[in-house]
Enzyme design. Structure first.
Site, mmCIF file in Angstrom:
data_model
loop_
_atom_site.group_PDB
_atom_site.id
_atom_site.type_symbol
_atom_site.label_atom_id
_atom_site.label_comp_id
_atom_site.label_asym_id
_atom_site.label_seq_id
_atom_site.Cartn_x
_atom_site.Cartn_y
_atom_site.Cartn_z
ATOM 1 N N LYS A 1 1.150 -1.251 -0.031
ATOM 2 C CA LYS A 1 0.031 -0.288 0.002
ATOM 3 C C LYS A 1 0.828 1.324 0.198
ATOM 4 O O LYS A 1 1.747 1.042 0.432
ATOM 5 C CB LYS A 1 -1.029 0.137 1.009
ATOM 6 N N SER B 1 -9.575 1.719 3.016
ATOM 7 C CA SER B 1 -9.094 2.552 3.036
ATOM 8 C C SER B 1 -7.455 1.718 1.444
ATOM 9 O O SER B 1 -7.034 1.996 0.735
ATOM 10 C CB SER B 1 -8.248 3.357 2.984
ATOM 11 N N SER C 1 -9.982 -0.930 7.812
ATOM 12 C CA SER C 1 -9.220 -0.767 6.035
ATOM 13 C C SER C 1 -8.616 -2.321 5.472
ATOM 14 O O SER C 1 -8.398 -1.700 4.304
ATOM 15 C CB SER C 1 -8.365 0.576 6.342
#
Length: 524
Positions: free
Chosen positions: A76, A171, A195
């Site tokens: 990420k 996210s 997330s």
């Protein structure tokens, strides 16, 4: 080969049935052909191929570094990576290249993993859809699956087919989409209020949030220091255990990590659940929970009961206050953490020479989107001297009550809690953006964020397909630092349900140049 588990691919590498370079090239090729998903914001093609070549040399010598040697992974884009841009999907950090690797990234590289690139997210990980970053929204691979297409009525010619796709959740949506679409075998996400687990549930993959302090946060650009945990996304529970074994343990650069030595473990194949006590928290039957997920939750409980486990209803009475408490604490810490982005030391700087104050204000106005600025303003309001006691301190006290609820339940003999992960399956993008980020986050984090406030390990397991042909996940929450028990139970459940593999279609039909921001980079 790309659909195999991490351990199966590792065995194939050792036996010479595939080389690390061949594996890397296949993944890079698939990243290009699935670029319409917008899962990656940076593809480190040159670097990945160099790492694969080094791995190949080790295999030729018969000296692989471990199970992860030669395995393609993704990270990420809020984890620092030396020589590769780290943007947090924000104009504030566009072009920023970190001088060091996050501890978790370095540990993966030390194990010989091949870093393919950085994945998309909500700006600074503030969101629940992976729709609010500067690189545009991430598309759920299941939008293009045979399972979803067969259940979805054909659109009329007047409707825009380009908007006919569902969100990944957020996210860490880019990481979840990357694993789900077979472009990598594991990916790192971050989990502050769900997330990692939220997009895992929507994308049909496994999402693990370890106990707070088990994995180092050093190099993870902070959102909420007291709740952030690096998350792990894989296609099966065994793979999550492998990655966890490589990442967990004390880090002298992170004072919040455990002092004890962590011993990696293998999950047993034969699992007896008859001695287990599974708790079903009644408060997780939350408003808005779809009847479909409620029925699935009930079936899962019956599955344990039929196998001989003790299944009981339990109460976590302060759950109803948790989402409000979470947002007060979250925004307060966001306000504190975002103060470092002032245009003076690194990141974006506005072209404003009037005064330091005006440059500082212009930088933050240009660098942050409305969501980030809104959370900063809310957090600063809660931290004002006249509000501090009534909001921040009170929220900390409620957080303690929430954590104590879990302590009492687990102290009563419950081994694992079984809950839904999300209120429904993934919603279409056009429907998702009708509501603002704050409203969506409040809805989508409601079943996951309490585990973060209590610091407990939790995992989302893909359980079934909804009537629309989209994945639905269920969540298991365990005792602190009892990841082995949590993952063992999750593996047993995974074997019982046999979640179907995604049947991706239309990969070649989509134009690979839809998202032009992807770029090739190499380490300095």
């Amino acid at each position: 080969m790309l659909r195999a588990s991490l351990r199966e691919v590792s065995a194939a590498l050792k036996e010479g049935r595939v080389t690390p370079t061949e594996l890397c090239q296949r993944c890079l090729s698939l990243i290009k052909s699935t670029s319409f998903l917008n899962a990656y914001v940076t593809v480190a093609e040159e670097t990945a191929l160099k790492q694969a070549e080094e791995s190949e040399k080790r295999y030729r010598r018969g000296q692989p570094l471990g199970v992860l040697d030669g395995i393609p992974i993704a990270v990420k884009d809020n984890f620092n990576t030396a020589g590769i841009e780290t943007t947090c999907a924000s104009n504030m950090l566009k072009g920023y290249i970190s001088p060091y690797n996050a501890t978790v990234v370095q540990k993966l590289l030390d194990q010989g993993a091949v870093l393919l690139g950085k994945t998309n997210l909500d700006e600074f990980a503030m969101g629940s859809g992976s729709t609010d970053g500067i690189f545009g929204p991430v598309r759920n691979p299941w939008s293009y699956s045979r399972q979803y297409k067969e259940k979805t009525p054909p659109k009329s010619s007047s409707e825009n087919e380009e908007s006919d796709w569902v969100i990944t959740g957020g996210s860490s949506g880019g990481s979840a989409a990357a694993v789900s679409s077979f472009t990598c075998f594991a990916a790192l996400g971050s989990d502050t209020g769900g997330s990692t687990r939220n997009p895992a549930a929507h994308c049909g993959v496994v999402g693990l949030k370890p106990t707070y302090g088990l994995i180092s946060r050093h190099g993870l650009i902070p959102l909420v220091n007291s709740m952030d945990v690096p998350g792990i996304l894989t296609r099966c529970v065994d793979d999550a255990a492998v990655v966890l074994g490589s990442l967990a343990g004390h880090d002298p650069k992170d004072a919040t990590t455990i002092q004890d030595t962590f011993k990696p473990f293998e999950l047993p194949n034969l699992i007896d659940v008859r001695k287990l006590c599974i708790g079903i928290p009644k408060e997780y039957h939350a408003p808005g929970l779809s009847s479909e997920i409620l029925a699935l939750w009930s079936k899962a409980a019956d599955l344990f009961k039929d196998a001989g486990a003790k299944v009981i209803e339990v109460s976590l009475p302060h759950t109803c206050y948790s989402i409000v408490c979470y947002h007060v604490l979250c925004t307060a810490e966001v306000a504190s953490n975002m103060a470092r982005f002032d245009g003076l030391e690194y990141g974006h700087r506005a072209d404003m020479n009037k005064s330091t104050e005006s440059m500082y204000a212009a930088t933050r106005r240009e660098g942050f989107n409305d969501v980030v600025r809104g959370r900063i303003l809310s957090g600063n309001y809660f931290l004002l001297k006249q509000n501090y006691e009534n909001y921040f301190i009170k929220a900390q006290k409620v957080r303690r009550l929430i954590a104590n609820d879990f302590v009492k339940v687990f102290g009563s003999g419950v081994d694992i809690l079984l809950t839904p992960t999300t209120l429904s399956d993934a919603v279409p993008y056009m429907e998702f953006i009708k509501e603002d980020n704050r409203t969506r986050s409040a809805q989508d984090d409601i079943l996951t964020q309490a585990a973060n406030m209590a610091g407990l390990p939790a995992i989302s397991i893909p359980t079934a397909l909804s009537k629309r042909g989209l994945p639905v996940g269920l969540q298991f929450i365990g005792h602190s630092f009892q990841e082995k028990q949590l993952l063992t139970v999750a593996k047993w459940f995974e074997k019982q349900i046999k979640f179907p593999m995604i049947q991706l279609e239309e990969v070649k039909r989509h134009d690979c140049s839809v998202f032009q921001h992807q770029k090739s980079v190499s380490f300095l």
